[in-house]
Design an enzyme around this catalytic site. Structure first.
Site, PDB file in Angstrom:
ATOM      1  N   GLY A 100     -44.972  53.815  52.020  1.00  0.00           N
ATOM      2  CA  GLY A 100     -45.157  52.914  50.875  1.00  0.00           C
ATOM      3  C   GLY A 100     -44.191  53.246  49.751  1.00  0.00           C
ATOM      4  O   GLY A 100     -44.391  52.825  48.613  1.00  0.00           O
ATOM      5  N   TYR A 136     -62.137  47.703  51.280  1.00  0.00           N
ATOM      6  CA  TYR A 136     -60.974  48.524  50.927  1.00  0.00           C
ATOM      7  C   TYR A 136     -61.402  49.969  50.641  1.00  0.00           C
ATOM      8  O   TYR A 136     -60.839  50.927  51.190  1.00  0.00           O
ATOM      9  CB  TYR A 136     -60.283  47.906  49.704  1.00  0.00           C
ATOM     10  CG  TYR A 136     -59.086  48.680  49.229  1.00  0.00           C
ATOM     11  CD1 TYR A 136     -58.039  48.967  50.093  1.00  0.00           C
ATOM     12  CD2 TYR A 136     -59.000  49.120  47.917  1.00  0.00           C
ATOM     13  CE1 TYR A 136     -56.932  49.668  49.652  1.00  0.00           C
ATOM     14  CE2 TYR A 136     -57.887  49.821  47.472  1.00  0.00           C
ATOM     15  CZ  TYR A 136     -56.864  50.095  48.342  1.00  0.00           C
ATOM     16  OH  TYR A 136     -55.767  50.802  47.905  1.00  0.00           O
ATOM     17  N   GLY A 165     -45.569  54.026  45.157  1.00  0.00           N
ATOM     18  CA  GLY A 165     -44.674  54.850  45.967  1.00  0.00           C
ATOM     19  C   GLY A 165     -43.269  54.943  45.393  1.00  0.00           C
ATOM     20  O   GLY A 165     -42.674  56.024  45.373  1.00  0.00           O
ATOM     21  N   LYS A 173     -60.237  53.850  52.625  1.00  0.00           N
ATOM     22  CA  LYS A 173     -59.527  54.941  51.957  1.00  0.00           C
ATOM     23  C   LYS A 173     -60.362  56.222  51.991  1.00  0.00           C
ATOM     24  O   LYS A 173     -59.838  57.331  52.146  1.00  0.00           O
ATOM     25  CB  LYS A 173     -59.228  54.544  50.505  1.00  0.00           C
ATOM     26  CG  LYS A 173     -58.160  53.492  50.397  1.00  0.00           C
ATOM     27  CD  LYS A 173     -56.837  54.146  50.747  1.00  0.00           C
ATOM     28  CE  LYS A 173     -55.683  53.215  50.701  1.00  0.00           C
ATOM     29  NZ  LYS A 173     -54.419  53.885  50.948  1.00  0.00           N
ATOM     30  N   ASP A 212     -66.740  38.839  38.321  1.00  0.00           N
ATOM     31  CA  ASP A 212     -66.555  39.979  37.417  1.00  0.00           C
ATOM     32  C   ASP A 212     -66.239  41.256  38.192  1.00  0.00           C
ATOM     33  O   ASP A 212     -65.581  42.161  37.696  1.00  0.00           O
ATOM     34  CB  ASP A 212     -67.853  40.247  36.636  1.00  0.00           C
ATOM     35  CG  ASP A 212     -67.886  39.532  35.295  1.00  0.00           C
ATOM     36  OD1 ASP A 212     -66.807  39.137  34.806  1.00  0.00           O
ATOM     37  OD2 ASP A 212     -68.993  39.382  34.754  1.00  0.00           O
ATOM     38  N   TRP A 269     -60.429  35.287  33.821  1.00  0.00           N
ATOM     39  CA  TRP A 269     -61.548  35.241  34.767  1.00  0.00           C
ATOM     40  C   TRP A 269     -62.759  36.044  34.306  1.00  0.00           C
ATOM     41  O   TRP A 269     -62.633  37.102  33.675  1.00  0.00           O
ATOM     42  CB  TRP A 269     -61.112  35.805  36.115  1.00  0.00           C
ATOM     43  CG  TRP A 269     -60.056  34.998  36.797  1.00  0.00           C
ATOM     44  CD1 TRP A 269     -59.519  33.811  36.372  1.00  0.00           C
ATOM     45  CD2 TRP A 269     -59.401  35.340  38.024  1.00  0.00           C
ATOM     46  NE1 TRP A 269     -58.585  33.395  37.270  1.00  0.00           N
ATOM     47  CE2 TRP A 269     -58.483  34.294  38.289  1.00  0.00           C
ATOM     48  CE3 TRP A 269     -59.511  36.401  38.932  1.00  0.00           C
ATOM     49  CZ2 TRP A 269     -57.675  34.310  39.428  1.00  0.00           C
ATOM     50  CZ3 TRP A 269     -58.708  36.413  40.050  1.00  0.00           C
ATOM     51  CH2 TRP A 269     -57.801  35.374  40.295  1.00  0.00           C
ATOM     52  N   ARG A 322     -62.907  48.657  32.670  1.00  0.00           N
ATOM     53  CA  ARG A 322     -62.024  49.336  33.612  1.00  0.00           C
ATOM     54  C   ARG A 322     -61.226  50.395  32.867  1.00  0.00           C
ATOM     55  O   ARG A 322     -61.113  50.385  31.647  1.00  0.00           O
ATOM     56  CB  ARG A 322     -61.023  48.348  34.240  1.00  0.00           C
ATOM     57  CG  ARG A 322     -61.642  47.259  35.110  1.00  0.00           C
ATOM     58  CD  ARG A 322     -62.109  47.801  36.442  1.00  0.00           C
ATOM     59  NE  ARG A 322     -62.640  46.744  37.289  1.00  0.00           N
ATOM     60  CZ  ARG A 322     -63.888  46.273  37.232  1.00  0.00           C
ATOM     61  NH1 ARG A 322     -64.743  46.760  36.347  1.00  0.00           N
ATOM     62  NH2 ARG A 322     -64.297  45.333  38.058  1.00  0.00           N
ATOM     63  N   LEU A 360     -54.292  50.748  38.231  1.00  0.00           N
ATOM     64  CA  LEU A 360     -52.934  51.014  37.749  1.00  0.00           C
ATOM     65  C   LEU A 360     -52.282  49.741  37.231  1.00  0.00           C
ATOM     66  O   LEU A 360     -52.678  48.644  37.601  1.00  0.00           O
ATOM     67  CB  LEU A 360     -52.075  51.551  38.893  1.00  0.00           C
ATOM     68  CG  LEU A 360     -52.616  52.760  39.639  1.00  0.00           C
ATOM     69  CD1 LEU A 360     -51.686  53.107  40.781  1.00  0.00           C
ATOM     70  CD2 LEU A 360     -52.787  53.945  38.700  1.00  0.00           C
TER      71      LEU A 360
HETATM   72  P1  GDP Z   1     -61.147  45.163  40.374  1.00  0.00           P
HETATM   73  O1  GDP Z   1     -60.871  46.257  39.385  1.00  0.00           O
HETATM   74  O2  GDP Z   1     -61.167  45.628  41.786  1.00  0.00           O
HETATM   75  O3  GDP Z   1     -62.407  44.395  40.024  1.00  0.00           O
HETATM   76  O4  GDP Z   1     -59.927  44.116  40.364  1.00  0.00           O
HETATM   77  P2  GDP Z   1     -59.103  43.283  39.263  1.00  0.00           P
HETATM   78  O5  GDP Z   1     -58.145  44.151  38.546  1.00  0.00           O
HETATM   79  O6  GDP Z   1     -58.498  42.120  40.029  1.00  0.00           O
HETATM   80  O7  GDP Z   1     -60.163  42.670  38.238  1.00  0.00           O
HETATM   81  C1  GDP Z   1     -60.724  43.401  37.192  1.00  0.00           C
HETATM   82  C2  GDP Z   1     -61.501  42.502  36.249  1.00  0.00           C
HETATM   83  O8  GDP Z   1     -60.594  41.652  35.530  1.00  0.00           O
HETATM   84  C3  GDP Z   1     -62.520  41.548  36.896  1.00  0.00           C
HETATM   85  O9  GDP Z   1     -63.696  41.568  36.108  1.00  0.00           O
HETATM   86  C4  GDP Z   1     -61.846  40.181  36.791  1.00  0.00           C
HETATM   87  O10 GDP Z   1     -62.778  39.115  36.729  1.00  0.00           O
HETATM   88  C5  GDP Z   1     -61.122  40.342  35.455  1.00  0.00           C
HETATM   89  N1  GDP Z   1     -60.041  39.360  35.243  1.00  0.00           N
HETATM   90  C6  GDP Z   1     -59.886  38.562  34.142  1.00  0.00           C
HETATM   91  N2  GDP Z   1     -58.833  37.744  34.294  1.00  0.00           N
HETATM   92  C7  GDP Z   1     -58.278  38.049  35.501  1.00  0.00           C
HETATM   93  C8  GDP Z   1     -57.147  37.523  36.205  1.00  0.00           C
HETATM   94  O11 GDP Z   1     -56.458  36.618  35.772  1.00  0.00           O
HETATM   95  N3  GDP Z   1     -56.872  38.101  37.426  1.00  0.00           N
HETATM   96  C9  GDP Z   1     -57.621  39.130  37.937  1.00  0.00           C
HETATM   97  N4  GDP Z   1     -57.268  39.675  39.116  1.00  0.00           N
HETATM   98  N5  GDP Z   1     -58.709  39.625  37.295  1.00  0.00           N
HETATM   99  C10 GDP Z   1     -59.027  39.081  36.101  1.00  0.00           C
END
Ligand code: GDP
Length: 317
Positions: free
Chosen positions: A13, A138, A19, A142, A271, A204, A211, A168
């Site tokens: 990777g 996933y 990577g 891992k 979410d 979203w 996070r 990240l």
């Molecule tokens: P996760 O950490 O595995 O849940 O993956 P993500 O990084 O894709 O999403 C983290 C959070 O960001 C979730 O609550 C999503 O609903 C929120 N989110 C808000 N807007 C977006 C967007 O445009 N794309 C993604 N991927 N997540 C979003």
């Protein structure tokens, strides 16, 4: 003299997101790095992995290759994510054993942790409950790499470690709409909205999930430090230990990218896990290190990079 001078390292990777940053740091420190490309070595096949390691004769293998992505790709490609990561992990570790590699470093994910615990996730919590539904395909694959290292240590005295990376972001991430994690997705949406004078951007979920966000260059530094120092089969978290809500993140990216329009929160989108933050006490003690880049600075660097490399960034899957 640097630990890495003249060390031979295979980074699977190594042309990908994390990577490629790991490869840069290893090379800066004097290591000889070999990156197997898919057209030459299909790591889903044991014989290809073995051929790669017998040819390159590395002192160490860092396994960063993975098929992964944000919350959406886990909904549309759950089977491919499961199969590819499971088989690749199992075969790469077995190939390391057969080739007599001195040290294996597995790159894991915070998705491997139980999905419904309270508080920051410590290494001892890894088996304390079910994974979150959105990432169980996933996260489990891992986690199996850690189990394999543990079993191989018992039976073969195999020297394998397992690093658990938090969410990240940074240059060379996937900015593809379907695959991207939240930071890359937001950066693309807000930058495009400013370029195209859009009045509204869709984001979203509810904005409530929390996070932890680690700048990829800091993460690569942690991986290289751990690869040098850490020789335990028990996992090691890599993160900041700092939680940020999606709403706060959206406001930061909006501010830095200069978007002045409206937000539309699409609550039909998931979410995911409500809180995902690692406890990084063990990391700080073991590596004697903290990630130097704060979130705002990392976002500013990433947004600048994205603006300057938009075409290339958008074309990466
Ligand atoms: P996760 O950490 O595995 O849940 O993956 P993500 O990084 O894709 O999403 C983290 C959070 O960001 C979730 O609550 C999503 O609903 C929120 N989110 C808000 N807007 C977006 C967007 O445009 N794309 C993604 N991927 N997540 C979003």
């Amino acid at each position: 003299m640097s630990f890495w001078r003249d060390k031979r390292v295979v980074v699977t990777g190594g042309a990908g997101f994390v990577g490629s940053h790991v490869v840069d740091i290893l090379k800066q420190n004097g290591a000889e790095v070999f990156v197997p490309r898919k057209r030459d070595f299909d790591l889903m096949k044991l014989e290809d992995g073995l051929r790669c390691f017998l040819d390159a004769k590395p002192d160490m293998v860092i396994h960063g290759a993975a098929y992964y992505g944000g919350i959406w790709i886990n909904q549309v490609h759950p089977g491919k994510i499961y199969y590819e990561n499971l088989i690749m992990g199992a075969n790469v570790i077995e190939a390391c054993r057969l080739a007599g590699i001195e040290k294996f470093v597995g790159v894991g994910t915070a998705c491997s942790y139980p999905g419904y615990l309270e508080g920051n996730l410590s290494e001892e919590n890894l088996w304390d409950g079910p994974l979150h539904d959105s990432v169980r395909n996933y996260g489990l694959t891992k986690k199996m790499m850690q189990v394999q290292c543990w079993a191989y240590k018992k039976q073969y005295d195999f020297n394998g470690t397992h690093l658990i990376l938090t969410n990240l972001y940074g240059p060379l991430d996937s900015y593809n709409e379907q695959r991207s994690h939240v930071v890359a997705a937001l950066i693309r949406k807000f930058v495009e909205a400013t370029l195209e004078d859009k009045l509204e951007v869709e984001v979203w979920g509810t904005g409530k999930p929390v996070r932890e966000f680690l700048f990829v260059e800091d993460c690569a530094e942690a991986i290289v430090r751990a690869a040098e120092i850490y020789n335990d089969v028990e996992p090691l978290n890599i993160g900041t230990g700092i939680g940020t809500s999606i709403r706060e993140l959206v406001e930061l990216v909006q501010d830095i990218s200069g978007f002045r329009g409206e937000l539309h929160w699409n609550t039909d989108k998931p979410d995911g896990q409500m809180v995902k933050i690692l406890n990084v006490n063990k990391m700080q003690g073991t590596l004697n290190w903290k990630p130097p880049t704060d979130l705002r600075t990392g976002l500013e660097k990433t947004i600048k990079w994205y603006r300057e490399n938009k075409q290339e960034a958008d074309a990466r899957f």
